[in-house]
Motif scaffolding. Structure first.
Motif, PDB file in Angstrom:
ATOM      1  N   ALA A   1      47.648  40.406  44.813  1.00 11.76           N
ATOM      2  CA  ALA A   1      48.567  41.061  45.746  1.00 11.76           C
ATOM      3  C   ALA A   1      49.987  40.529  45.589  1.00 11.76           C
ATOM      4  O   ALA A   1      50.949  41.302  45.609  1.00 11.76           O
ATOM      5  N   VAL A   2      50.144  39.239  45.424  1.00 13.05           N
ATOM      6  CA  VAL A   2      51.483  38.666  45.271  1.00 13.05           C
ATOM      7  C   VAL A   2      52.100  39.100  43.942  1.00 13.05           C
ATOM      8  O   VAL A   2      53.296  39.379  43.856  1.00 13.05           O
ATOM      9  N   ALA A   3      51.274  39.219  42.904  1.00 12.68           N
ATOM     10  CA  ALA A   3      51.778  39.625  41.594  1.00 12.68           C
ATOM     11  C   ALA A   3      51.928  41.144  41.468  1.00 12.68           C
ATOM     12  O   ALA A   3      52.425  41.636  40.459  1.00 12.68           O
ATOM     13  N   ASN A   4      51.472  41.900  42.494  1.00 14.49           N
ATOM     14  CA  ASN A   4      51.549  43.358  42.510  1.00 14.49           C
ATOM     15  C   ASN A   4      50.767  43.976  41.350  1.00 14.49           C
ATOM     16  O   ASN A   4      51.228  44.867  40.663  1.00 14.49           O
ATOM     17  N   VAL A   5      49.552  43.462  41.143  1.00 12.55           N
ATOM     18  CA  VAL A   5      48.685  43.924  40.067  1.00 12.55           C
ATOM     19  C   VAL A   5      47.333  44.275  40.665  1.00 12.55           C
ATOM     20  O   VAL A   5      46.780  43.513  41.446  1.00 12.55           O
ATOM     21  N   SER A   6      46.797  45.442  40.312  1.00 14.02           N
ATOM     22  CA  SER A   6      45.453  45.821  40.723  1.00 14.02           C
ATOM     23  C   SER A   6      44.493  45.547  39.579  1.00 14.02           C
ATOM     24  O   SER A   6      44.903  45.399  38.425  1.00 14.02           O
ATOM     25  N   CYS A   7      43.196  45.486  39.887  1.00 15.99           N
ATOM     26  CA  CYS A   7      42.230  45.072  38.878  1.00 15.99           C
ATOM     27  C   CYS A   7      40.925  45.846  39.052  1.00 15.99           C
ATOM     28  O   CYS A   7      40.426  45.981  40.168  1.00 15.99           O
ATOM     29  N   PHE A   8      40.379  46.356  37.956  1.00 11.25           N
ATOM     30  CA  PHE A   8      39.036  46.917  37.941  1.00 11.25           C
ATOM     31  C   PHE A   8      38.107  45.867  37.357  1.00 11.25           C
ATOM     32  O   PHE A   8      38.365  45.339  36.280  1.00 11.25           O
ATOM     33  N   VAL A   9      37.026  45.585  38.049  1.00 16.84           N
ATOM     34  CA  VAL A   9      36.025  44.651  37.550  1.00 16.84           C
ATOM     35  C   VAL A   9      34.760  45.461  37.309  1.00 16.84           C
ATOM     36  O   VAL A   9      34.117  45.913  38.255  1.00 16.84           O
ATOM     37  N   LEU A  10      34.415  45.682  36.046  1.00 18.86           N
ATOM     38  CA  LEU A  10      33.238  46.471  35.715  1.00 18.86           C
ATOM     39  C   LEU A  10      32.056  45.539  35.513  1.00 18.86           C
ATOM     40  O   LEU A  10      32.011  44.770  34.558  1.00 18.86           O
ATOM     41  N   VAL A  11      31.090  45.614  36.429  1.00 21.03           N
ATOM     42  CA  VAL A  11      29.894  44.791  36.347  1.00 21.03           C
ATOM     43  C   VAL A  11      28.924  45.386  35.331  1.00 21.03           C
ATOM     44  O   VAL A  11      28.268  44.672  34.583  1.00 21.03           O
TER      45      VAL A  11
ATOM     46  N   LEU B   1      39.967  45.990  42.917  1.00 24.35           N
ATOM     47  CA  LEU B   1      40.710  45.018  43.708  1.00 24.35           C
ATOM     48  C   LEU B   1      42.149  45.505  43.791  1.00 24.35           C
ATOM     49  O   LEU B   1      42.859  45.554  42.789  1.00 24.35           O
ATOM     50  N   HIS B   2      42.546  45.902  44.978  1.00 20.53           N
ATOM     51  CA  HIS B   2      43.860  46.509  45.188  1.00 20.53           C
ATOM     52  C   HIS B   2      44.887  45.411  45.404  1.00 20.53           C
ATOM     53  O   HIS B   2      44.871  44.727  46.410  1.00 20.53           O
ATOM     54  N   GLY B   3      45.765  45.210  44.446  1.00 19.80           N
ATOM     55  CA  GLY B   3      46.764  44.157  44.534  1.00 19.80           C
ATOM     56  C   GLY B   3      48.127  44.691  44.875  1.00 19.80           C
ATOM     57  O   GLY B   3      49.085  44.482  44.144  1.00 19.80           O
ATOM     58  N   ARG B   4      48.235  45.401  45.973  1.00 17.75           N
ATOM     59  CA  ARG B   4      49.515  45.982  46.378  1.00 17.75           C
ATOM     60  C   ARG B   4      50.371  44.928  47.065  1.00 17.75           C
ATOM     61  O   ARG B   4      49.972  44.337  48.046  1.00 17.75           O
ATOM     62  N   SER B   5      51.555  44.735  46.548  1.00 15.36           N
ATOM     63  CA  SER B   5      52.482  43.798  47.166  1.00 15.36           C
ATOM     64  C   SER B   5      53.278  44.536  48.236  1.00 15.36           C
ATOM     65  O   SER B   5      53.750  45.645  48.022  1.00 15.36           O
TER      66      SER B   5
ATOM     67  N   ALA C   1      58.112  41.799  43.084  1.00 18.15           N
ATOM     68  CA  ALA C   1      57.102  40.776  42.821  1.00 18.15           C
ATOM     69  C   ALA C   1      57.624  39.737  41.838  1.00 18.15           C
ATOM     70  O   ALA C   1      57.134  38.625  41.782  1.00 18.15           O
ATOM     71  N   ASP C   2      58.638  40.107  41.064  1.00 18.42           N
ATOM     72  CA  ASP C   2      59.208  39.199  40.086  1.00 18.42           C
ATOM     73  C   ASP C   2      60.484  38.587  40.664  1.00 18.42           C
ATOM     74  O   ASP C   2      61.592  39.081  40.442  1.00 18.42           O
TER      75      ASP C   2
END
Length: 153
Positions: free
Chosen positions: A93-103, A111-115, A120-121
Motif C-alpha cells: 500500500a505504501v509503495a502503491n503496488v498491487s499484487c496477484f498471488v497465484l496459488v 492484494l490491493h496496494g492502493r496508496s 508514493a515516490d
C-alpha cells in the motif's frame, strides 16, 4: 519480490527450538525411561529403551511441541507482536503496488496496494508526514472501496 520470497520460506514452527525442548524433556526430565519394555513402570537404571517405543514417544512429544509452538504463535505472536503478511500488505500500500498471488494455475489472491497519498515516490520526511495524516484519519482509507480498509481479496 524479495519480501514475498522471504514470506514463502518463513516457518510457523522453529525446528531448533523443538529439538532443544525434545532433548530437554527426553534427557533432562528423564522421560526417555518410559520407553523401556517394563509394563506399568519406568524401568531400572541402565535398562535400554526399546527402539520402537522411543520412536513413538519422541514422535508424540515432537507433535505436542509443534502444536504448542503453532498455537502460541497464532494466539500471541501474530496477533500482538508481528504479523509479516500484514506488514507485506502495508508495504504494497505504501509503495502503491498491487499484487496477484497465484496459488494454483487458475486460483489465487489479489492484494490491493492502493496508496491514499498523492505520491508514493517521496523522501522520508514526506512519507512520515503522509503516514501521520493517515494515522490521524485526515485522508481516505486504503481499501478497494472508499469506505473500506479491506486490501486482500
Amino acid at each position: 519480490a524479495n519480501e514475498w520470497t522471504r514470506l514463502q520460506t518463513a516457518r510457523k514452527i522453529s525446528i531448533e527450538l523443538s529439538l532443544f525442548f525434545l532433548l530437554f524433556v527426553m534427557q533432562g526430565l528423564d522421560v526417555e525411561s518410559y520407553a523401556t519394555r517394563v509394563p506399568g513402570g519406568r524401568g531400572d537404571q541402565g535398562t535400554p529403551p526399546d527402539l520402537l517405543l522411543r520412536f513413538a514417544l519422541s514422535t508424540f512429544l515432537l507433535l505436542i511441541l509443534g502444536v504448542g509452538q503453532w498455537s502460541i504463535r497464532w494466539a500471541i505472536w501474530d496477533r500482538f507482536v508481528q504479523d509479516k503478511i500484514w506488514q507485506f500488505v502495508d508495504l504494497l500500500a505504501v509503495a502503491n503496488v498491487s499484487c496477484f498471488v497465484l496459488v494454483e494455475p487458475l486460483f489465487g489472491y489479489y492484494l490491493h496496494g492502493r496508496s491514499v497519498h498523492p505520491h508514493a515516490d517521496t523522501d522520508m520526511l514526506q512519507l512520515n508526514l503522509q503516514l501521520k495524516r493517515e494515522e490521524e484519519g485526515l485522508c481516505s482509507r486504503r481499501g478497494l472501496k472508499p469506505d473500506s480498509d479491506v486490501q486482500t481479496f
